[in-house]
Design a protein around this motif. Structure first.
Motif, short mmCIF file in Angstrom:
data_model
loop_
_atom_site.label_atom_id
_atom_site.label_comp_id
_atom_site.label_asym_id
_atom_site.label_seq_id
_atom_site.Cartn_x
_atom_site.Cartn_y
_atom_site.Cartn_z
N LEU A 1 0.80 -1.22 0.00
CA LEU A 1 0.00 0.00 0.00
C LEU A 1 0.83 1.28 0.00
O LEU A 1 0.31 2.36 -0.26
N VAL A 2 2.13 1.16 0.30
CA VAL A 2 2.99 2.35 0.39
C VAL A 2 2.95 3.11 -0.93
O VAL A 2 3.06 2.54 -2.01
N GLY A 3 2.76 4.41 -0.81
CA GLY A 3 2.71 5.28 -1.97
C GLY A 3 1.30 5.54 -2.48
O GLY A 3 1.08 6.46 -3.26
N GLN A 4 0.37 4.72 -2.07
CA GLN A 4 -1.01 4.88 -2.53
C GLN A 4 -1.71 6.03 -1.80
O GLN A 4 -1.41 6.32 -0.65
N ARG A 5 -2.63 6.64 -2.52
CA ARG A 5 -3.55 7.58 -1.89
C ARG A 5 -4.79 6.76 -1.56
O ARG A 5 -5.26 5.97 -2.37
N ARG A 6 -5.27 6.93 -0.35
CA ARG A 6 -6.40 6.14 0.13
C ARG A 6 -7.51 7.07 0.60
O ARG A 6 -7.25 8.20 1.00
N PRO A 7 -8.74 6.56 0.59
CA PRO A 7 -9.83 7.36 1.15
C PRO A 7 -9.53 7.68 2.62
O PRO A 7 -8.96 6.86 3.34
N TYR A 8 -9.90 8.87 3.04
CA TYR A 8 -9.69 9.28 4.43
C TYR A 8 -10.93 9.97 4.96
O TYR A 8 -11.51 10.83 4.30
N CYS A 9 -11.33 9.57 6.14
CA CYS A 9 -12.40 10.22 6.87
C CYS A 9 -12.07 10.04 8.34
O CYS A 9 -11.84 8.91 8.78
N PHE A 10 -12.03 11.12 9.10
CA PHE A 10 -11.60 11.00 10.50
C PHE A 10 -12.55 10.14 11.32
O PHE A 10 -12.18 9.63 12.36
N VAL A 11 -13.77 9.91 10.83
CA VAL A 11 -14.74 9.10 11.58
C VAL A 11 -14.71 7.63 11.15
O VAL A 11 -14.83 6.75 11.99
N SER A 12 -14.53 7.35 9.86
CA SER A 12 -14.69 5.98 9.40
C SER A 12 -13.49 5.39 8.66
O SER A 12 -13.45 4.17 8.46
#
Length: 176
Positions: free
Chosen positions: A99-110
Motif C-alpha cells: 500500500l505504500v505510496g497509494q492515496r487512500r480514502p480518508y475520513c476521520f470518523v470511518s
C-alpha cells in the motif's frame, strides 16, 4: 547505529500509538525502526492540515519511527489482541508494503489511521478513539440536556415562589 526509541524493539506487525495531544496517530511497525501509516493532511502540517477534516484522501507512507513520532509520546498498543486474533506478522507487513505510496480514502470518523492499521493487523477496521469521542459527545449532550432541564425547573420553581410571595404581599395589603 539505529536510533533506540524503545527499551525493547517492537515486533513486526505491532501497532504503534502516538499521542498527539487531542488525538492519537497510529502506525504499524514493519521492522528496522520503520513504520507504515496512513498520513492525512493534518499530520503533514502546512495549510492542508487546517482542512484535514474535510479532505477525503490520505497518503500511505513508510517512514522511520523517530521521524513519525517526533517529540511526542508513543507506545506499542495491541490491546485489540484480546478481542481479535492478529494476522501473521509476515502477512501484515506484505499487505502494508503493497500500500505504500497509494492515496487512500480518508475520513476521520470511518477511515482514519487507526482504522487503517487495525485492518492490517486484524483484517477489520476499528477506531476506539472514534468510539470514545462519540461516547464523550453523547454523555456531554445528555449532561447538557440534563443541566438545561434542571436549570429550567429551578427557574420555574423560583418564579412560582416569587409569584406566591407577591400574591401573599398583595393579599396582606388588602387586609391592612
Amino acid at each position: 547505529m539505529a536510533p533506540t526509541l524503545f527499551e525493547k524493539e517492537p515486533k513486526p506487525g505491532d501497532l504503534i500509538e502516538i499521542f498527539r495531544g487531542l488525538y492519537q496517530h497510529w502506525a504499524v511497525y514493519v521492522g528496522h525502526y520503520e513504520v507504515i501509516h496512513l498520513i492525512p493532511p493534518s499530520e503533514q502540517g502546512g495549510l492542508d492540515g487546517l482542512f484535514s477534516l474535510i479532505h477525503d484522501q490520505a497518503q500511505v507512507m513508510c517512514q522511520r519511527l523517530c521521524d513519525v513520532v517526533g517529540s511526542d509520546r508513543f507506545q506499542v498498543n495491541n490491546e485489540l489482541d484480546e478481542r481479535y486474533s492478529p494476522r501473521e506478522p509476515g502477512l501484515i507487513i506484505r499487505a502494508a508494503r503493497r500500500l505504500v505510496g497509494q492515496r487512500r480514502p480518508y475520513c476521520f470518523v470511518s477511515k482514519n489511521c487507526e482504522h487503517f492499521v487495525t485492518e492490517l493487523r486484524y483484517g477489520r477496521p476499528e477506531s476506539r478513539q472514534v468510539v470514545r469521542a462519540a461516547t464523550d459527545i453523547a454523555i456531554g449532550g445528555v449532561a447538557l440536556v440534563g443541566a438545561v432541564t434542571l436549570g429550567a425547573l429551578l427557574f420555574k420553581a423560583l418564579l412560582k415562589d416569587d409569584n406566591k410571595d407577591n400574591h401573599r404581599r398583595g393579599h396582606n395589603r388588602r387586609w391592612q
